[in-house]
Motif scaffolding. Structure first.
Motif, PDB file in Angstrom:
ATOM      1  N   PHE A   3       0.832  -1.199   0.000  1.00 46.50           N
ATOM      2  CA  PHE A   3       0.000   0.000   0.000  1.00 46.50           C
ATOM      3  C   PHE A   3       0.864   1.245   0.000  1.00 46.50           C
ATOM      4  CE2 PHE A   3      -2.578  -3.350   1.735  1.00 46.50           C
ATOM      5  CZ  PHE A   3      -3.800  -3.154   1.112  1.00 46.50           C
ATOM      6  N   GLU A   4       0.325   2.304  -0.583  1.00 45.44           N
ATOM      7  CA  GLU A   4       1.004   3.589  -0.650  1.00 45.44           C
ATOM      8  C   GLU A   4       0.140   4.627   0.063  1.00 45.44           C
ATOM      9  OE1 GLU A   4       2.284   6.661  -4.227  1.00 45.44           O
ATOM     10  OE2 GLU A   4       0.999   4.965  -4.690  1.00 45.44           O
ATOM     11  N   ILE A   5       0.761   5.490   0.859  1.00 42.06           N
ATOM     12  CA  ILE A   5       0.045   6.595   1.491  1.00 42.06           C
ATOM     13  C   ILE A   5      -0.167   7.671   0.428  1.00 42.06           C
ATOM     14  CG2 ILE A   5       0.127   8.405   3.242  1.00 42.06           C
ATOM     15  CD1 ILE A   5       2.028   6.523   4.844  1.00 42.06           C
ATOM     16  N   LEU A   6      -1.425   8.011   0.174  1.00 43.08           N
ATOM     17  CA  LEU A   6      -1.735   9.028  -0.841  1.00 43.08           C
ATOM     18  C   LEU A   6      -1.956  10.407  -0.235  1.00 43.08           C
ATOM     19  CD1 LEU A   6      -4.164   7.284  -3.369  1.00 43.08           C
ATOM     20  CD2 LEU A   6      -1.714   7.686  -3.592  1.00 43.08           C
ATOM     21  N   THR A   7      -2.953  10.523   0.640  1.00 43.32           N
ATOM     22  CA  THR A   7      -3.312  11.831   1.185  1.00 43.32           C
ATOM     23  C   THR A   7      -3.873  11.696   2.591  1.00 43.32           C
ATOM     24  OG1 THR A   7      -5.599  11.735   0.374  1.00 43.32           O
ATOM     25  CG2 THR A   7      -3.981  12.745  -1.092  1.00 43.32           C
ATOM     26  N   VAL A   8      -3.849  12.796   3.300  1.00 51.24           N
ATOM     27  CA  VAL A   8      -4.658  12.955   4.512  1.00 51.24           C
ATOM     28  C   VAL A   8      -5.295  14.333   4.379  1.00 51.24           C
ATOM     29  CG1 VAL A   8      -2.795  13.885   5.977  1.00 51.24           C
ATOM     30  CG2 VAL A   8      -4.757  12.747   7.024  1.00 51.24           C
ATOM     31  N   ARG A   9      -6.589  14.364   4.575  1.00 49.37           N
ATOM     32  CA  ARG A   9      -7.293  15.638   4.406  1.00 49.37           C
ATOM     33  C   ARG A   9      -8.410  15.751   5.427  1.00 49.37           C
ATOM     34  NH1 ARG A   9     -11.962  14.746   1.237  1.00 49.37           N
ATOM     35  NH2 ARG A   9     -12.023  12.648   0.392  1.00 49.37           N
ATOM     36  N   GLN A  10      -8.876  16.966   5.591  1.00 46.92           N
ATOM     37  CA  GLN A  10      -9.955  17.232   6.533  1.00 46.92           C
ATOM     38  C   GLN A  10     -11.082  17.948   5.802  1.00 46.92           C
ATOM     39  OE1 GLN A  10      -8.807  19.564   9.889  1.00 46.92           O
ATOM     40  NE2 GLN A  10     -10.723  19.246  10.948  1.00 46.92           N
ATOM     41  N   PRO A  11     -12.125  17.207   5.429  1.00 48.09           N
ATOM     42  CA  PRO A  11     -13.250  17.847   4.736  1.00 48.09           C
ATOM     43  C   PRO A  11     -14.067  18.723   5.690  1.00 48.09           C
ATOM     44  CG  PRO A  11     -13.650  15.498   5.027  1.00 48.09           C
ATOM     45  CD  PRO A  11     -12.286  15.781   5.574  1.00 48.09           C
ATOM     46  N   LYS A  12     -15.109  19.299   5.181  1.00 49.01           N
ATOM     47  CA  LYS A  12     -15.926  20.247   5.944  1.00 49.01           C
ATOM     48  C   LYS A  12     -16.528  19.664   7.219  1.00 49.01           C
ATOM     49  CE  LYS A  12     -16.957  23.023   1.935  1.00 49.01           C
ATOM     50  NZ  LYS A  12     -17.937  23.442   0.969  1.00 49.01           N
ATOM     51  N   LEU A  18      -7.607   9.556   5.869  1.00 53.63           N
ATOM     52  CA  LEU A  18      -6.330   9.079   5.353  1.00 53.63           C
ATOM     53  C   LEU A  18      -6.642   8.152   4.189  1.00 53.63           C
ATOM     54  CD1 LEU A  18      -3.263   8.466   5.430  1.00 53.63           C
ATOM     55  CD2 LEU A  18      -3.802   6.662   7.082  1.00 53.63           C
ATOM     56  N   THR A  19      -6.002   8.360   3.048  1.00 55.53           N
ATOM     57  CA  THR A  19      -6.238   7.519   1.880  1.00 55.53           C
ATOM     58  C   THR A  19      -4.968   6.769   1.516  1.00 55.53           C
ATOM     59  OG1 THR A  19      -7.874   9.092   1.034  1.00 55.53           O
ATOM     60  CG2 THR A  19      -7.032   7.472  -0.514  1.00 55.53           C
ATOM     61  N   LYS A  61      -5.795  -4.578  -6.317  1.00 60.66           N
ATOM     62  CA  LYS A  61      -4.854  -3.604  -6.871  1.00 60.66           C
ATOM     63  C   LYS A  61      -5.604  -2.389  -7.420  1.00 60.66           C
ATOM     64  CE  LYS A  61      -1.316  -2.953 -10.375  1.00 60.66           C
ATOM     65  NZ  LYS A  61      -0.500  -3.564 -11.431  1.00 60.66           N
ATOM     66  N   GLY A  62      -5.137  -1.197  -7.050  1.00 62.27           N
ATOM     67  CA  GLY A  62      -5.733   0.050  -7.520  1.00 62.27           C
ATOM     68  C   GLY A  62      -6.843   0.588  -6.641  1.00 62.27           C
ATOM     69  N   GLU A  63      -7.409  -0.254  -5.769  1.00 63.94           N
ATOM     70  CA  GLU A  63      -8.471   0.226  -4.886  1.00 63.94           C
ATOM     71  C   GLU A  63      -7.885   1.117  -3.796  1.00 63.94           C
ATOM     72  OE1 GLU A  63     -11.953  -3.119  -5.162  1.00 63.94           O
ATOM     73  OE2 GLU A  63     -10.477  -3.387  -3.571  1.00 63.94           O
ATOM     74  N   HIS A  64      -8.745   1.950  -3.233  1.00 60.15           N
ATOM     75  CA  HIS A  64      -8.330   2.862  -2.174  1.00 60.15           C
ATOM     76  C   HIS A  64      -8.878   2.386  -0.832  1.00 60.15           C
ATOM     77  CE1 HIS A  64      -7.608   6.534  -5.013  1.00 60.15           C
ATOM     78  NE2 HIS A  64      -6.858   5.489  -5.297  1.00 60.15           N
TER      79      HIS A  64
END
Length: 124
Positions: A3-12, A18-19, A61-64
């Motif tokens: 797995f690869e760490i893609l992003t961490v974000r905080q929506p509204k 964490l993706t 493979k390819g899923e998040h």
């Protein structure tokens, strides 16, 4: 690493997401994520504040894989015309943000082997 760490974000809604992306078909239950703090000089410390061990789930493979800091139950959303990759949603059930500073770090660990003992069974 599968797995690869893609992003961490905080929506509204305020809950962090964490993706991770699967680089090959893999069992996410062999991984856990930890949040570590940082030292005064900005280096990553060995003080871990939060840990999440993913439950067993095959990810193609390819899923998040999305780890959300709020409450909820696992769900899977297959790929479609809007969502290009299937998504596995996991919930950490923590009440506050985990990565609340740009110097915090995300560590993804692969668990090859482990052993567990109940403290009451091994006290001498």
């Amino acid at each position: 690493m599968d797995f690869e760490i893609l992003t961490v974000r905080q929506p509204k809604n305020g809950k962090e997401i964490l993706t991770l992306k699967a680089l090959r078909d893999a069992e996410i239950g062999n991984y856990f994520v930890i949040d570590s703090t940082y030292l005064r000089d900005g280096a990553i410390s060995n003080k871990f504040r939060h840990a999440f061990w993913f439950p067993d789930q095959l990810v193609k493979k390819g899923e998040h894989v999305l780890l959300i800091t709020g409450e909820g139950n696992y769900k899977y959303e297959p790929a479609n015309v809007i969502i290009k990759h299937g998504r596995h949603y996991f919930y950490w059930d923590v009440k506050s943000n985990v990565w609340n500073n740009d110097k915090d770090s995300i560590t993804l660990l692969h668990i090859a082997e482990f052993t567990t003992k109940v403290i009451g069974e091994i006290k001498s």
